[in-house]
Design a protein around this motif. Structure first.
Motif, PDB file in Angstrom:
ATOM      1  N   SER A  82    -114.077 -25.547  -8.067  1.00  0.00           N
ATOM      2  CA  SER A  82    -114.646 -25.883  -6.759  1.00  0.00           C
ATOM      3  C   SER A  82    -113.723 -26.823  -6.001  1.00  0.00           C
ATOM      4  O   SER A  82    -113.594 -26.736  -4.775  1.00  0.00           O
ATOM      5  N   LEU A  83    -113.041 -27.700  -6.748  1.00  0.00           N
ATOM      6  CA  LEU A  83    -112.086 -28.597  -6.104  1.00  0.00           C
ATOM      7  C   LEU A  83    -110.936 -27.807  -5.485  1.00  0.00           C
ATOM      8  O   LEU A  83    -110.527 -28.058  -4.344  1.00  0.00           O
ATOM      9  N   LEU A  84    -110.427 -26.849  -6.263  1.00  0.00           N
ATOM     10  CA  LEU A  84    -109.312 -26.049  -5.745  1.00  0.00           C
ATOM     11  C   LEU A  84    -109.743 -25.286  -4.499  1.00  0.00           C
ATOM     12  O   LEU A  84    -108.991 -25.179  -3.522  1.00  0.00           O
ATOM     13  N   LEU A  85    -110.982 -24.792  -4.535  1.00  0.00           N
ATOM     14  CA  LEU A  85    -111.512 -24.087  -3.366  1.00  0.00           C
ATOM     15  C   LEU A  85    -111.549 -25.016  -2.164  1.00  0.00           C
ATOM     16  O   LEU A  85    -111.142 -24.651  -1.049  1.00  0.00           O
ATOM     17  N   LEU A  86    -112.032 -26.252  -2.424  1.00  0.00           N
ATOM     18  CA  LEU A  86    -112.085 -27.252  -1.350  1.00  0.00           C
ATOM     19  C   LEU A  86    -110.695 -27.503  -0.778  1.00  0.00           C
ATOM     20  O   LEU A  86    -110.499 -27.585   0.444  1.00  0.00           O
ATOM     21  N   ASP A  87    -109.711 -27.610  -1.685  1.00  0.00           N
ATOM     22  CA  ASP A  87    -108.336 -27.846  -1.238  1.00  0.00           C
ATOM     23  C   ASP A  87    -107.869 -26.737  -0.314  1.00  0.00           C
ATOM     24  O   ASP A  87    -107.312 -26.991   0.764  1.00  0.00           O
ATOM     25  N   GLY A 102    -107.002 -27.178   8.319  1.00  0.00           N
ATOM     26  CA  GLY A 102    -106.035 -28.070   8.940  1.00  0.00           C
ATOM     27  C   GLY A 102    -104.995 -27.301   9.725  1.00  0.00           C
ATOM     28  O   GLY A 102    -104.695 -27.605  10.886  1.00  0.00           O
ATOM     29  N   PHE A 103    -104.440 -26.267   9.084  1.00  0.00           N
ATOM     30  CA  PHE A 103    -103.445 -25.427   9.756  1.00  0.00           C
ATOM     31  C   PHE A 103    -104.022 -24.796  11.013  1.00  0.00           C
ATOM     32  O   PHE A 103    -103.387 -24.735  12.066  1.00  0.00           O
ATOM     33  N   LEU A 104    -105.270 -24.322  10.886  1.00  0.00           N
ATOM     34  CA  LEU A 104    -105.925 -23.659  12.017  1.00  0.00           C
ATOM     35  C   LEU A 104    -106.050 -24.604  13.200  1.00  0.00           C
ATOM     36  O   LEU A 104    -105.749 -24.245  14.350  1.00  0.00           O
ATOM     37  N   ILE A 105    -106.513 -25.826  12.894  1.00  0.00           N
ATOM     38  CA  ILE A 105    -106.703 -26.807  13.971  1.00  0.00           C
ATOM     39  C   ILE A 105    -105.369 -27.114  14.647  1.00  0.00           C
ATOM     40  O   ILE A 105    -105.272 -27.160  15.879  1.00  0.00           O
ATOM     41  N   HIS A 155    -107.547 -30.282 -13.189  1.00  0.00           N
ATOM     42  CA  HIS A 155    -108.318 -31.322 -12.491  1.00  0.00           C
ATOM     43  C   HIS A 155    -107.392 -32.253 -11.737  1.00  0.00           C
ATOM     44  O   HIS A 155    -107.595 -32.563 -10.562  1.00  0.00           O
ATOM     45  N   VAL A 156    -106.363 -32.704 -12.486  1.00  0.00           N
ATOM     46  CA  VAL A 156    -105.431 -33.683 -11.914  1.00  0.00           C
ATOM     47  C   VAL A 156    -104.756 -33.106 -10.681  1.00  0.00           C
ATOM     48  O   VAL A 156    -104.709 -33.739  -9.619  1.00  0.00           O
ATOM     49  N   PHE A 157    -104.278 -31.862 -10.846  1.00  0.00           N
ATOM     50  CA  PHE A 157    -103.578 -31.227  -9.723  1.00  0.00           C
ATOM     51  C   PHE A 157    -104.498 -31.113  -8.519  1.00  0.00           C
ATOM     52  O   PHE A 157    -104.136 -31.458  -7.391  1.00  0.00           O
ATOM     53  N   ALA A 158    -105.740 -30.650  -8.778  1.00  0.00           N
ATOM     54  CA  ALA A 158    -106.663 -30.426  -7.667  1.00  0.00           C
ATOM     55  C   ALA A 158    -106.985 -31.724  -6.949  1.00  0.00           C
ATOM     56  O   ALA A 158    -106.975 -31.792  -5.705  1.00  0.00           O
ATOM     57  N   ILE A 159    -107.272 -32.790  -7.717  1.00  0.00           N
ATOM     58  CA  ILE A 159    -107.700 -34.020  -7.050  1.00  0.00           C
ATOM     59  C   ILE A 159    -106.537 -34.682  -6.317  1.00  0.00           C
ATOM     60  O   ILE A 159    -106.702 -35.219  -5.215  1.00  0.00           O
ATOM     61  N   VAL A 160    -105.345 -34.623  -6.934  1.00  0.00           N
ATOM     62  CA  VAL A 160    -104.203 -35.249  -6.255  1.00  0.00           C
ATOM     63  C   VAL A 160    -103.882 -34.483  -4.986  1.00  0.00           C
ATOM     64  O   VAL A 160    -103.611 -35.080  -3.928  1.00  0.00           O
ATOM     65  N   LEU A 161    -103.946 -33.155  -5.058  1.00  0.00           N
ATOM     66  CA  LEU A 161    -103.674 -32.360  -3.860  1.00  0.00           C
ATOM     67  C   LEU A 161    -104.676 -32.683  -2.770  1.00  0.00           C
ATOM     68  O   LEU A 161    -104.321 -32.878  -1.601  1.00  0.00           O
ATOM     69  N   PHE A 162    -105.953 -32.771  -3.163  1.00  0.00           N
ATOM     70  CA  PHE A 162    -106.988 -33.085  -2.186  1.00  0.00           C
ATOM     71  C   PHE A 162    -106.739 -34.439  -1.520  1.00  0.00           C
ATOM     72  O   PHE A 162    -106.727 -34.566  -0.293  1.00  0.00           O
TER      73      PHE A 162
END
Lengths: 287, 455
Positions: free
Chosen positions: A78-83, A90-93, A191-198
């Motif tokens: 779910s975190l990766l999805l959020l990312d 962001g890109f769209l905006i 987990h680590v990758f997802a949270i740091v990316l977020f």
């Protein structure tokens, strides 16, 4: 012969007929008061302070996501999805609000982002074991103080693109370090990758996106900020009552109390200019 | 201008004065020279002067200078920009000892930037002595350093007997910064030692025009303006040469400018010029250029005028008050304006007679006159009433809502510490320095009159 007039000169010794402490009518004649002072309007200051509370809400949301991840309420998928959602939106905006759509700029953004993500993925095993030997309490304390430091020193003005300010560098570093500390408490590499990316997405690119929205339309910026504030308050209410009250108090303070206070003490502003000022050079010094 | 003779002066009261500042010999500068020359003239007028400053390198302890000027180099090392570490009460014992040993009647502090001065004035007021303060520089109001400095100045000047400023612009600045009533501020300018700064015996040739610049090469002294002005002037006037004396962080920029425009044979960089050699550098030029961005009173201009040079300067601070309009050309601190001013000065040069200019400066400025006017300030200070601690505290309370109470607390603690010291080491136990009369030898009694040449 009429009596000699007092002259504003230092040569010639004591002026005849006048003491050394004689204060002429022309004393402080050349003083200029409040030459550069801007007259402020209460409504405008309140509207300007919305950008500060918008950033506060963004940071609160990030901390919320961290808390839910640490409690294993959010899974890594779910975190990766959020990312991915955040990245795309962001890109769209940026695309929609940019006045000139340059294909080269787009490609460069895309390349930079992919390098960034790849680098993070490669380094995430390192972050996972970073603070294994440190107790949890120290980590929470350190993270809290770093996030507070980040909020204090953050550059809230519109020129978010130029990180040339000393304090804005410190605030950026504080936010990055706090996200890495939180990441090191998580069970798996993904987990680590997802949270740091977020976290890094929000801290590094969030201000830029907010600036694009604000530049495009002020009304959109206001709506976006209010929506964000409501969402944050709702989510924090679900987490903890005390934190909700604290966040509400801070938002009210920043948006309503501080502008009123600023306008009140603006009356006492006394800017003094005169012949004693150090001269300003009218040209730039090229080193 | 009629001066009273020494005989009349000797009938008035003689004071024992303590000059306090962080800035004194072996440093050379405006404040240092002011204290030295003023002290020498006051000694010639019959007063006793003692100077207190911090130790310079190995130079610590008591030294004697010309005329019996006693200098206490208190063993405190400077920690920042020639200032001693501000410890609030650390200097109380040594100041008390010096005041009692030398039987001082009045303390005269110099320079707002000197922490030793502020502390000594505070202790002197606690112990009931009369206090005079001289401010030598201009400060702003806007940046953090200035705001703190002005608050400290407000504290010191809340209870000073009289204050002296070196120019009228400086008086306006000091009154605004410290909140003193303007009637308590006297304007007594600096002066110049005309015996040392004399024009050359033979006039310089006028085939080549030499412009002299002597200053520290820092931002405040307008070194960046020089970088813009010199190439333009050299291009406009082919017979002009520059001599630049002095050193500093901006020297690199000047060297670069010299290389870029190939002016090696037209611009001489002498490096740091020791004070004793300044006159010899000045007399080799026709025009003196001063480009500082802020000056309370520019002694360099006076020295140049005394050597017979025509001055070109920026119109800042107290500079317009220093010289009459025919001895100086003023310009805005803007390169094109300064180039125009230099051109005007070059055209005015044939009308300038260095010897006549030197004689005029001798009549307009003299340290003897400064000392006499300072004496009047001292008399005024003595006429101020003595006040106890309780009567003085309201003056500190008016400094601000929080600051006033803090200042009162500081003064009360100082008062208590003073009484503690008095109990620990009573006044009687401190040995008093015996009276040594340096002026009693016949060779010293030559009339010290400013119109005689001391060569």
């Amino acid at each position: 012969m009429d009596s000699p007039k007092w002259r504003k000169v230092a040569y010639g010794g004591m002026q005849p007929g006048f003491d050394d402490n004689h204060t002429d009518e022309s004393f402080l004649e050349e003083m200029i008061m409040n030459a550069n002072v801007v007259k402020r309007d209460l409504v405008k200051v309140i509207l300007d302070s919305v950008s500060i509370s918008q950033y506060l809400c963004i940071v609160s949301l990030v901390v919320l996501v961290w808390t839910y991840t640490l409690r294993s309420i959010f899974t890594e998928t779910s975190l990766l999805l959020l990312d991915i959602i955040l990245l795309c939106s962001g890109f769209l905006i940026v695309l929609l609000t940019a006045k000139r759509l340059s294909f080269d700029l787009l490609v460069s953004y895309f390349l930079k982002t992919s390098f960034f993500i790849t680098g993070l993925y490669v380094l995430s095993p390192v972050y996972q074991t970073l603070t294994r030997s440190i107790s949890s309490d120290s980590i929470w304390a350190l993270t809290t103080s770093l996030v507070v430091l980040h909020l204090f020193l953050h550059n809230y003005s519109d020129s978010t693109l130029e990180f040339t300010n000393f304090t804005s560098n410190i605030s950026l570093n504080a936010s990055i370090v706090s996200s890495l500390l939180i990441a090191s408490r998580l069970p798996s590499r993904l987990h680590v990758f997802a949270i740091v990316l977020f976290s890094l997405q929000v801290f590094l690119f969030g201000p830029f996106v907010g600036y694009c929205v604000k530049k495009y339309s002020f009304r959109l910026h206001l709506c976006f900020s209010f929506g964000l504030m409501v969402l944050t308050l709702f989510l924090v209410y679900g987490l903890h009552r005390l934190l909700f009250v604290l966040l509400l108090g801070i938002l009210v303070f920043v948006n309503l109390v501080c502008p009123y206070w600023l306008i009140r003490i603006q009356e006492y502003k006394f800017e003094i200019n005169g012949p004693w000022d150090e001269a300003k050079l009218c040209f730039n010094i090229s080193e | 201008m009629a001066y009273e003779t020494r005989d009349k002066m000797s009938q008035k009261g003689k004071h024992r004065i303590l000059m306090v500042s962080d800035f004194f010999y072996p440093n050379f500068g405006g404040v240092e020279n002011h204290i030295y020359y003023l002290s020498q003239c006051l000694i010639k007028l019959g007063h006793t002067v003692v100077v207190m400053t911090h130790a310079y390198g190995n130079r610590s302890g008591v030294r004697y200078m010309t005329g019996g000027l006693k200098v206490y180099y208190v063993p405190w090392k400077p920690f920042l920009m020639q200032n001693t570490l501000p410890t609030f009460y650390g200097t109380l014992p040594i100041v008390r000892t010096i005041l009692l040993r030398e039987r001082i009647s009045l303390i005269h502090g110099h320079q707002a930037f000197s922490t030793l001065c502020h502390e000594a004035l505070m202790h002197a007021r606690t112990m009931g002595y009369k206090v005079v303060f001289t401010d030598h520089s201009l400060y702003g109001f806007a940046d953090v350093g200035s705001i703190h400095m002005n608050k400290v100045l407000q504290f010191t000047l809340a209870d000073v007997s009289q204050a002296i400023c070196v120019s009228h612009t400086s008086k306006e600045n000091t009154v605004l910064r410290s909140g003193l009533p303007p009637e308590r501020v006297f304007v007594i300018p600096n002066a110049v030692d005309t015996a040392m700064f004399k024009p050359p015996r033979e006039r310089l040739g006028s085939s080549e025009i030499v412009i002299v610049v002597i200053s520290r090469l820092v931002y405040r002294k307008g070194a960046d303006l020089l970088v813009e002005v010199i190439p333009e002037v050299c291009a406009l006037h082919p017979n002009v040469r520059f001599i630049i004396g002095g050193d500093g962080p901006k020297r690199v920029r000047l060297e670069e400018m010299r290389e870029k425009h190939s002016l090696q044979d037209r611009v001489d960089m002498l490096g740091a010029v020791p004070h004793a050699k300044v006159q010899s550098v000045l007399v080799s030029g026709h025009i003196f250029l001063n480009s500082s961005l802020t000056e309370a009173f520019c002694i360099a201009i006076l020295e140049a005028a005394s050597c017979g040079l025509l001055t070109v300067s920026t119109r800042v601070g107290g500079v317009p008050e220093v010289l009459p309009d025919d001895m100086i050309v003023l310009a805005k601190p803007d390169p094109s304006d300064m180039v125009q001013a230099i051109t005007k000065a070059i055209h005015l040069l044939p009308q300038i007679d260095p010897q006549a200019m030197h004689c005029r400066v001798k009549k307009l400025y003299s340290w003897y006159d400064v000392a006499k006017r300072t004496e009047i300030v001292y008399e005024r200070a003595f006429n101020c009433s003595n006040q106890s601690l309780v009567e003085r505290l309201p003056r500190y309370l008016s400094c601000g809502a929080w600051a006033g109470k803090l200042f009162c607390l500081v003064m009360i603690i100082d008062f208590l510490l003073w009484h503690l010291l008095q109990m620990w080491k009573p006044d009687k136990e401190i040995e008093v320095v015996p009276e040594i009369d340096f002026a009693s030898r016949p060779s010293e009694e030559a009339a010290w009159d400013s119109s005689t040449d001391e060569s």
